[in-house]
Design a protein around this motif. Sequence first.
Motif, PDB file in Angstrom:
ATOM      1  N   MET A 407       0.822  -1.205   0.000  1.00  0.00           N
ATOM      2  CA  MET A 407       0.000   0.000   0.000  1.00  0.00           C
ATOM      3  C   MET A 407       0.864   1.267   0.000  1.00  0.00           C
ATOM      4  N   PRO A 408       0.303   2.383  -0.460  1.00  0.00           N
ATOM      5  CA  PRO A 408       1.058   3.644  -0.508  1.00  0.00           C
ATOM      6  C   PRO A 408       1.056   4.391   0.824  1.00  0.00           C
ATOM      7  N   PHE A 409       1.313   3.664   1.921  1.00  0.00           N
ATOM      8  CA  PHE A 409       1.327   4.264   3.248  1.00  0.00           C
ATOM      9  C   PHE A 409       2.645   3.958   3.942  1.00  0.00           C
ATOM     10  N   GLN A 410       3.023   4.826   4.882  1.00  0.00           N
ATOM     11  CA  GLN A 410       4.272   4.659   5.613  1.00  0.00           C
ATOM     12  C   GLN A 410       4.003   4.358   7.090  1.00  0.00           C
ATOM     13  N   GLN A 411       5.029   3.834   7.752  1.00  0.00           N
ATOM     14  CA  GLN A 411       4.938   3.393   9.148  1.00  0.00           C
ATOM     15  C   GLN A 411       4.418   4.487  10.086  1.00  0.00           C
ATOM     16  N   ASN A 412       4.883   5.742   9.889  1.00  0.00           N
ATOM     17  CA  ASN A 412       4.480   6.812  10.808  1.00  0.00           C
ATOM     18  C   ASN A 412       2.983   7.095  10.778  1.00  0.00           C
ATOM     19  N   GLN A 413       2.302   6.693   9.685  1.00  0.00           N
ATOM     20  CA  GLN A 413       0.857   6.922   9.601  1.00  0.00           C
ATOM     21  C   GLN A 413       0.063   5.966  10.490  1.00  0.00           C
ATOM     22  N   LEU A 414       0.723   4.915  10.995  1.00  0.00           N
ATOM     23  CA  LEU A 414       0.041   3.919  11.814  1.00  0.00           C
ATOM     24  C   LEU A 414       0.026   4.261  13.305  1.00  0.00           C
ATOM     25  N   GLU A 415       0.771   5.272  13.685  1.00  0.00           N
ATOM     26  CA  GLU A 415       0.940   5.583  15.097  1.00  0.00           C
ATOM     27  C   GLU A 415      -0.410   5.798  15.803  1.00  0.00           C
ATOM     28  N   GLY A 416      -0.625   5.004  16.860  1.00  0.00           N
ATOM     29  CA  GLY A 416      -1.835   5.133  17.664  1.00  0.00           C
ATOM     30  C   GLY A 416      -3.084   4.530  17.045  1.00  0.00           C
ATOM     31  N   LYS A 417      -2.949   3.806  15.909  1.00  0.00           N
ATOM     32  CA  LYS A 417      -4.128   3.317  15.190  1.00  0.00           C
ATOM     33  C   LYS A 417      -4.224   1.797  15.127  1.00  0.00           C
ATOM     34  N   LEU A 418      -3.214   1.076  15.628  1.00  0.00           N
ATOM     35  CA  LEU A 418      -3.162  -0.376  15.429  1.00  0.00           C
ATOM     36  C   LEU A 418      -4.333  -1.103  16.098  1.00  0.00           C
ATOM     37  N   LYS A 419      -4.652  -0.740  17.324  1.00  0.00           N
ATOM     38  CA  LYS A 419      -5.740  -1.423  18.031  1.00  0.00           C
ATOM     39  C   LYS A 419      -7.075  -1.185  17.325  1.00  0.00           C
ATOM     40  N   LYS A 420      -7.300   0.055  16.860  1.00  0.00           N
ATOM     41  CA  LYS A 420      -8.549   0.360  16.159  1.00  0.00           C
ATOM     42  C   LYS A 420      -8.640  -0.424  14.840  1.00  0.00           C
ATOM     43  N   ILE A 421      -7.528  -0.528  14.144  1.00  0.00           N
ATOM     44  CA  ILE A 421      -7.522  -1.286  12.892  1.00  0.00           C
ATOM     45  C   ILE A 421      -7.825  -2.748  13.158  1.00  0.00           C
ATOM     46  N   ARG A 422      -7.192  -3.315  14.184  1.00  0.00           N
ATOM     47  CA  ARG A 422      -7.454  -4.720  14.516  1.00  0.00           C
ATOM     48  C   ARG A 422      -8.920  -4.944  14.867  1.00  0.00           C
ATOM     49  N   ARG A 423      -9.489  -4.065  15.670  1.00  0.00           N
ATOM     50  CA  ARG A 423     -10.889  -4.222  16.070  1.00  0.00           C
ATOM     51  C   ARG A 423     -11.817  -4.125  14.862  1.00  0.00           C
ATOM     52  N   ASP A 424     -11.511  -3.223  13.933  1.00  0.00           N
ATOM     53  CA  ASP A 424     -12.341  -3.078  12.733  1.00  0.00           C
ATOM     54  C   ASP A 424     -12.246  -4.320  11.851  1.00  0.00           C
ATOM     55  N   ILE A 425     -11.048  -4.897  11.759  1.00  0.00           N
ATOM     56  CA  ILE A 425     -10.884  -6.123  10.971  1.00  0.00           C
ATOM     57  C   ILE A 425     -11.720  -7.246  11.572  1.00  0.00           C
ATOM     58  N   GLU A 426     -11.619  -7.416  12.893  1.00  0.00           N
ATOM     59  CA  GLU A 426     -12.352  -8.487  13.561  1.00  0.00           C
ATOM     60  C   GLU A 426     -13.857  -8.277  13.481  1.00  0.00           C
ATOM     61  N   MET A 561      -9.868  -9.254   1.232  1.00  0.00           N
ATOM     62  CA  MET A 561      -8.835  -8.250   0.972  1.00  0.00           C
ATOM     63  C   MET A 561      -9.460  -6.888   0.694  1.00  0.00           C
ATOM     64  N   GLU A 562     -10.599  -6.865   0.007  1.00  0.00           N
ATOM     65  CA  GLU A 562     -11.267  -5.592  -0.274  1.00  0.00           C
ATOM     66  C   GLU A 562     -11.763  -4.962   1.026  1.00  0.00           C
ATOM     67  N   ARG A 563     -12.319  -5.763   1.930  1.00  0.00           N
ATOM     68  CA  ARG A 563     -12.753  -5.231   3.229  1.00  0.00           C
ATOM     69  C   ARG A 563     -11.547  -4.733   4.028  1.00  0.00           C
ATOM     70  N   PHE A 564     -10.480  -5.517   4.035  1.00  0.00           N
ATOM     71  CA  PHE A 564      -9.250  -5.173   4.752  1.00  0.00           C
ATOM     72  C   PHE A 564      -8.689  -3.853   4.220  1.00  0.00           C
ATOM     73  N   LYS A 565      -8.616  -3.736   2.895  1.00  0.00           N
ATOM     74  CA  LYS A 565      -8.083  -2.528   2.261  1.00  0.00           C
ATOM     75  C   LYS A 565      -8.929  -1.302   2.636  1.00  0.00           C
ATOM     76  N   THR A 566     -10.241  -1.468   2.631  1.00  0.00           N
ATOM     77  CA  THR A 566     -11.149  -0.362   2.968  1.00  0.00           C
ATOM     78  C   THR A 566     -10.937   0.109   4.401  1.00  0.00           C
ATOM     79  N   ILE A 567     -10.710  -0.842   5.320  1.00  0.00           N
ATOM     80  CA  ILE A 567     -10.478  -0.492   6.721  1.00  0.00           C
ATOM     81  C   ILE A 567      -9.190   0.314   6.870  1.00  0.00           C
ATOM     82  N   VAL A 568      -8.120  -0.142   6.223  1.00  0.00           N
ATOM     83  CA  VAL A 568      -6.839   0.566   6.325  1.00  0.00           C
ATOM     84  C   VAL A 568      -6.947   1.951   5.692  1.00  0.00           C
TER      85      VAL A 568
END
Length: 715
Positions: A407-426, A561-568
């Motif tokens: 994806m066209p994203f960098q590591q610094n864009q993830l700061e503070g968002k990992l738990k929310k992303i995981r919850r949205d995936i689940e 993958m489409e759902r995953f991509k939309t969440i990110v």
Amino acid sequence: MPYEHLDLSTPKPVLSWANHELDSRETQMAQNVASLPFVFKHVALMPDVHLGKGALVGSVIATKDAVIPAAVGVDIGCFTGDTLIPVADGVNYSLQELAEKGASVNVYSCTSSGKIVVTQAISRLTRRHASLVKIVLDNGEEIKCTPDHQFMLRNGTYQEASNLKIGASLMPFYSKTDKDGYTLIQQNYSGRWQKAHWVVVRSGLLGEIPKFVGQRTIIHHKNFNQSDNHPNNLEFMGHKDHSAYHRSLVERNSHWQSPEFETTRKKALAAKAKTQEGYEFYAQRGTKNILKYMKDNPQHFLKAVADNGVRGKEYLVKYNQSPQGRKKSKEIANRLYTCDTCGEQIKSPIGLHNHRKYEHGYNHKVIAVIPLEETENVYCLSVPEYNNFALSAGVFVHNCGMAAVKMPFQQNQLEGKLKKIRRDIEAAIPVGFNDNKNIEKAVTNWQGWRDFKELHSGVQRLENKALKQMGSLGGGNHFIELCLDTDGQVWLMLHSGSRHIGNQLAQCHIATGKELAKLADNQLPDLDLAYFVKGTSEFAAYWRDLQWAQDYARFNRDVMMERFKTIVEKHLAGGKPTKPLLSVNCHHNYAEQEHHFGEDVYVTRKGAVRARKDDYGIIPGSMGAKSFIVKGKGHHDSYCSCSHGAGRLMSRSKAKKLFTVDDVVKQTQGIECRKDRGVIDEIPAAYKPIEEVMNQQQDLVEIVATLKQVVCVKG
């Protein structure tokens, strides 16, 4: 490390890339398989090899005229060798010609929104003596391909060739050459024509577009062939520098200062001014000049435009009422415009727009789908970034699947968002034994449901369950992971299959094979190695169901993958859709008809990945270890294969006895994931060290990217 020729007393040799000696049970499994009468040449064991059912997980088995129904597989849809492909260098090459060259080429691809881009691809022979259908288009073109190859529809989705409906609208590829020799491409999302060299540039193949102080940026064709848009032939220049460069060639070619060239140049400028692109350019330049004039000469400007409206109105009314003005108005109203698709002459620009919209929809339509009796060798392009390519026939078609996306994203864009992303995936993707509560339209529209009633009778009661499980992960070693590569780039990766329906299909056919083996009194070393022989109804039924299950698995991954991509994208791009930088697909646990050592054979990769030369693949580690994006080296002794992961070091039951939740917490430190008793059997220590596994297959693959997960979702 080269492979080891195992010292086993079997009719066919066993070659091993494993980083450990086989124990007694593993050795017995390898001997059992190598003793089967239809095994071809040798059995290959990958570095992650470990105990399985009937055959070792991590084994590659080539067979003659028989298959063992212990794997799930599908043939890859492809085209006959004479199928022409438009390449950026301005030439149409056949797929066979490109495959024989072996080098990568720059082809046209299309995004789901209809934007045409240029990307790299490589052509390969994929199947021999394949069954074919012929697709006839309304532009007179005919395309011969395998029945399962997917064509891109006008709405950006895909449909298999055999399931195309008469009148179906396909995503078109329109190109033409202008009077100056430049290739023009019509963008499907806008209907506007764009010069192909700018399509190449805006696809990122020349890097960032530079700015030249006081000049417009233009693109120079180094070999002076305006239709050759290969990136190596294109060079950025300022327009003044470009003109000076051509003037410097006068001594070499006096044409540039000849009256003929000057006449041609003026005509070209006049013609350019009539195009939308040229009009915009000259309008901008004129506006700039007028504004400068107004600023530098304000008094003269005010005097010059005094009473413009009064004087202009008088002359305009007089002209419109004159015979000449009436004649001009009539001429404009009745002017004919040519339809680029069918050549029909249409009155007025609005009429042309409506004609294109209602008669063509800006695309080609299918007028016939004809099954063919003959068989041929077939070819396909591997297009990792966009997964489709244009045919010279004027449409776009799919290449082979995906399971990892850069994806066209960098590591610094993830700061503070990992738990929310995981919850949205689940929340969005069911795991374990869970199903989807709501079934989305894309799932119900999947064309595979049409063939469900043709599947084995033992699964007919499972259609509703299969429908609800489409777009779900499952359990075991299946996963969804958000990863970072060594450059801090974000990757999406998932591993899943054909869910319960695929497992039940396999069990039904395995049971049939065992029953036949008993009736025939076949003396098999292991009843789980029961097989079907080519030419029998059981073989045909198994191969049909196997293809359906693999199609289900592929679409299941696409939905997730489409759902995953939309969440990110929601968390990192404010919900705005983005274009992946690279998409990779690899299957494992599948069978395929291939050509090795001069013969056609069936290759079963049980827990292994195909790794032909330049094939992209994924070799994941465990939930706390690294994963790798790789390119195959085409090692013939491995049947062009590599491992599908690290491979288990111990059984699930042993892992649960040996480790605790505290061990899981320690071994997954820094990763946003479950840390409870339910995932102890997936603890990293239950798997082989992935670095050792990769070291054992340096002759099979090269590493393209090294990934480390930061979010991991498991069932």
